[in-house]
Design an enzyme around this catalytic site. Structure first.
Site, PDB file in Angstrom:
ATOM      1  N   ARG A 362       0.803  -1.226   0.000  1.00 42.95           N
ATOM      2  CA  ARG A 362       0.000   0.000   0.000  1.00 42.95           C
ATOM      3  C   ARG A 362       0.831   1.270   0.000  1.00 42.95           C
ATOM      4  NH1 ARG A 362      -4.498  -1.588   4.503  1.00 42.95           N
ATOM      5  NH2 ARG A 362      -5.636  -2.973   3.147  1.00 42.95           N
ATOM      6  N   GLU A 522      -6.755   0.881  17.691  1.00 42.10           N
ATOM      7  CA  GLU A 522      -5.941   1.798  16.884  1.00 42.10           C
ATOM      8  C   GLU A 522      -5.371   2.953  17.713  1.00 42.10           C
ATOM      9  OE1 GLU A 522      -7.938   2.830  13.185  1.00 42.10           O
ATOM     10  OE2 GLU A 522      -6.279   4.152  12.615  1.00 42.10           O
TER      11      GLU A 522
HETATM   12  P1  ADP Z   1     -10.792   0.515  17.000  1.00 40.42           P
HETATM   13  O1  ADP Z   1     -10.678  -0.217  15.710  1.00 40.42           O
HETATM   14  O2  ADP Z   1      -9.517   0.716  17.685  1.00 40.42           O
HETATM   15  O3  ADP Z   1     -11.884  -0.012  17.867  1.00 40.42           O
HETATM   16  P2  ADP Z   1     -12.565   2.437  15.823  1.00 40.42           P
HETATM   17  O4  ADP Z   1     -12.208   3.516  14.892  1.00 40.42           O
HETATM   18  O5  ADP Z   1     -13.316   1.283  15.300  1.00 40.42           O
HETATM   19  O6  ADP Z   1     -11.226   1.978  16.554  1.00 40.42           O
HETATM   20  O7  ADP Z   1     -13.430   3.025  17.014  1.00 40.42           O
HETATM   21  C1  ADP Z   1     -13.039   4.140  17.768  1.00 40.42           C
HETATM   22  C2  ADP Z   1     -14.281   4.861  18.220  1.00 40.42           C
HETATM   23  O8  ADP Z   1     -13.940   5.827  19.204  1.00 40.42           O
HETATM   24  C3  ADP Z   1     -14.983   5.614  17.101  1.00 40.42           C
HETATM   25  O9  ADP Z   1     -16.330   5.188  17.029  1.00 40.42           O
HETATM   26  C4  ADP Z   1     -14.873   7.077  17.518  1.00 40.42           C
HETATM   27  O10 ADP Z   1     -16.003   7.832  17.159  1.00 40.42           O
HETATM   28  C5  ADP Z   1     -14.764   6.960  19.014  1.00 40.42           C
HETATM   29  N1  ADP Z   1     -14.164   8.131  19.661  1.00 40.42           N
HETATM   30  C6  ADP Z   1     -13.132   8.892  19.222  1.00 40.42           C
HETATM   31  N2  ADP Z   1     -12.867   9.882  20.080  1.00 40.42           N
HETATM   32  C7  ADP Z   1     -13.751   9.745  21.109  1.00 40.42           C
HETATM   33  C8  ADP Z   1     -13.996  10.464  22.315  1.00 40.42           C
HETATM   34  N3  ADP Z   1     -13.262  11.538  22.638  1.00 40.42           N
HETATM   35  N4  ADP Z   1     -15.001  10.048  23.123  1.00 40.42           N
HETATM   36  C9  ADP Z   1     -15.762   8.965  22.797  1.00 40.42           C
HETATM   37  N5  ADP Z   1     -15.579   8.258  21.673  1.00 40.42           N
HETATM   38  C10 ADP Z   1     -14.585   8.636  20.837  1.00 40.42           C
END
Ligand code: ADP
Length: 556
Positions: A362, A522
């Site tokens: 990628r 992540e």
């Molecule tokens: P992972 O794959 O690590 O689970 P994702 O991207 O699937 O990560 O999920 C991360 C989630 O955290 C997203 O739904 C995002 O909207 C949420 N998120 C990001 N910042 C915050 C925050 N400050 N408070 C609550 N939720 C958050």
């Protein structure tokens, strides 16, 4: 408002949901807050690929191919003093290579007298999964330093992948054994059978997975609040995390959440925050603008990383963010285009010429494309016109409607014949109009077809390939067309994030545990080094999410 709970999970993607489920299964009272209006984050958009070494299934399902045997022999032949292996920088990875060689030798002894490609069974191992992560994730940065996966975390991922997969099944999620796909090296589109080992299991698509996870979480007693953003971590005088401040993003209500055990950070990455990516970047340089688009949900802005840093957490691996090459030039998302396997598409620049080996990793693809004018390139895809490649996109037959919808939406060009296709490219799609001539396209496709016939790609000096496009067939059959989709690389996955140990406890700059704080998914860094392998992201979030839930419920 003030809420009380044992465990607070911040972020409702795959990592947060699996942490919440496991913490609740251990008997903890759990609140999960999600900033977005729906759960899911990037996990909602991710594919179903789940890498897990599964020796029993693999031994039965696989015959070791000749190419795999060559690869195994290649590992045995590796000389640890070879500078390419970078054992001078990462001596801890030498032990993994030694372990792998031992396993391969033992495998050969067990199967003495059997022939590869005929009766030698499949081989895979945790050490091999780790080795693929190391060689796939090793990258040089612009300042000459190197980045590689953390060997201890890589082992935790590879060694627990199968258990976590089985656990999800037991928790009520539908997971299936489909060792048919061979992800494991990152490949152009993420949908390619580009890697050597079939260790990819199928675990529902994101759109199926999130509602199921939500249901399992709620069935286990997790309380879920969407549109609630974590803002600040609260600590006591000893430095232990004892809760968080949050905000209702709709009406601004301020909430204090007190926890008896602590907080799991699962806020995902920060690809929707290109300014933050650029701040740490030591890889893309000028190719990265602070307006670079992203495949991510807009809420993935690195909040968790900043919150953790504010109370002293260390970060690692922030220097490289992965770009997805085949994204929409308008939205950055992996939509509004038609593409498939590396073996079923030809990538061209605005002059109609190939500019990269479509099978490359990628980052290689993204770098080559970003060097083009406006970073835009074009994918030729012929669907059923592809020789010997009955494509799964075409089964189920909504393919023609999909194409029609994309043409109507002004995203791609379509022609029943090559001449029609060339004519179409005079009208803008996705804001560009390359006006390819039929001759240009024909020359490129015919040359590519000749490479396929000769089994050698002269442009990029490598053995090939499938993917010839039968232009006579396309031109002669009205129901068989050919498309071109404009594409541009966009930010996809941040490998960097907070430093954790194998128990997902967050560490400070001195390598000490910050009590009461765990992180998974992540938001964490170090597991994948400079490049995450396709199929390892879902494994990562479930393996580490599950561990985080277990430890948070125990409060240590
Ligand atoms: P992972 O794959 O690590 O689970 P994702 O991207 O699937 O990560 O999920 C991360 C989630 O955290 C997203 O739904 C995002 O909207 C949420 N998120 C990001 N910042 C915050 C925050 N400050 N408070 C609550 N939720 C958050």
């Amino acid at each position: 408002e003030t809420w009380e709970t044992d465990v607070l999970v911040i972020g409702g993607g795959g990592a947060g949901l699996s942490a919440a489920i496991n913490a609740a299964q251990q008997g903890a009272e759990v609140i999960l807050i999600e900033k977005g209006s729906v759960l899911g984050g990037n996990t909602l958009m991710a594919g179903a690929a789940y890498n897990a070494v599964d020796p029993e299934a693999q031994e039965n399902l696989m015959i070791l191919s000749r190419a795999q045997k060559d690869a195994l022999d290649g590992y045995l032949a590796l000389n640890p003093t070879d500078p390419k292996l970078k054992f001078d920088v990462y001596p801890e990875w030498e032990a993994v290579l030694t372990e792998l060689k031992g396993e391969i030798n033992a495998f050969y002894s067990r199967n003495a007298g059997k022939a590869a490609g005929v009766d030698m069974p499949g081989f895979d191992s945790v050490a091999l999964h780790m080795w693929n992560m190391y060689t796939g994730g090793l990258r040089e940065l612009t300042d000459g330093s190197w980045i590689a996966p953390n060997v201890v975390l890589a082992r935790q991922l590879a060694a627990n992948a199968l258990d976590a997969f089985v656990w999800m099944g037991e928790a009520g999620l539908e997971a299936s054994y489909g060792l048919d796909a061979q992800y494991g090296t990152t490949v152009g589109t993420g949908t390619v059978l580009g890697a050597m080992w079939p260790r990819t299991h199928t675990f529902m698509s994101g759109a199926q997975r999130i509602p199921q996870l939500e249901k399992v979480a709620i069935d286990n007693g997790v309380t879920v609040f969407t549109e609630t953003s974590g803002i600040e971590l609260l600590t006591d005088a000893s430095g232990r995390v004892i809760g968080a401040k949050a905000e209702n993003v709709v009406d601004g209500t301020q909430i204090t959440i007190n926890t008896s055990k602590g907080v799991v950070l699962a806020t995902g990455g920060y690809c929707a925050n290109p300014v933050m990516v650029k701040e740490y970047d030591k890889y893309w340089g000028e190719d990265l603008s602070d307006r670079t688009l992203s495949t991510n949900m807009g809420t993935n802005r690195g909040d968790g990383i900043v919150m953790a840093q504010t109370i002293g957490a260390d970060v690692t691996g922030m220097e490289i963010a992965q770009m997805m090459p085949s994204s929409s030039p308008v939205k950055g998302t992996m939509t509004d285009g038609i593409w498939a396997d590396a073996a079923e598409q030809i990538w061209i620049d605005s002059s109609g010429k190939r500019f990269v080996d479509e099978y490359a990793e990628r980052d290689v693809l993204a770098k080559a494309s970003l060097a083009l004018e406006n970073g835009i390139f074009y994918i030729i895809y012929a669907g059923r016109g592809n020789v010997g490649n009955p494509n799964e996109l075409l089964q189920g037959t909504d393919y023609n409607e999909r194409v029609a919808g994309m043409v109507e939406g002004g995203h791609i060009w379509y022609g029943k014949t090559l001449a029609e296709l060339a004519e179409a490219t005079k009208t803008p799609a996705a804001g560009v109009a390359p006006a390819f001539t039929e001759e240009q396209l024909r020359a490129t496709i015919e040359q590519y077809n000749s490479y396929v016939a000769a089994q050698h790609d002269d442009d990029f000096d490598k053995a090939v390939i499938a993917g010839a496009i039968d232009l006579d067939y396309v031109d002669a059959n009205d129901d068989v067309g050919i498309t071109i989709s404009p594409r541009k690389a966009s930010l996809h996955h941040t490998m960097g994030g907070v430093v954790i140990d194998t128990d997902t406890r967050v560490l400070n700059g001195n390598g000490e545990v910050i009590p009461g704080l765990w992180a998974a998914g992540e938001v964490t860094g170090g597991i994948h080094g400079g490049n995450r392998l396709g199929g390892n992201a879902i494994t990562d979030i479930f393996v580490f999410g599950r561990i985080a839930g277990l430890n948070a419920a125990a409060g240590n």
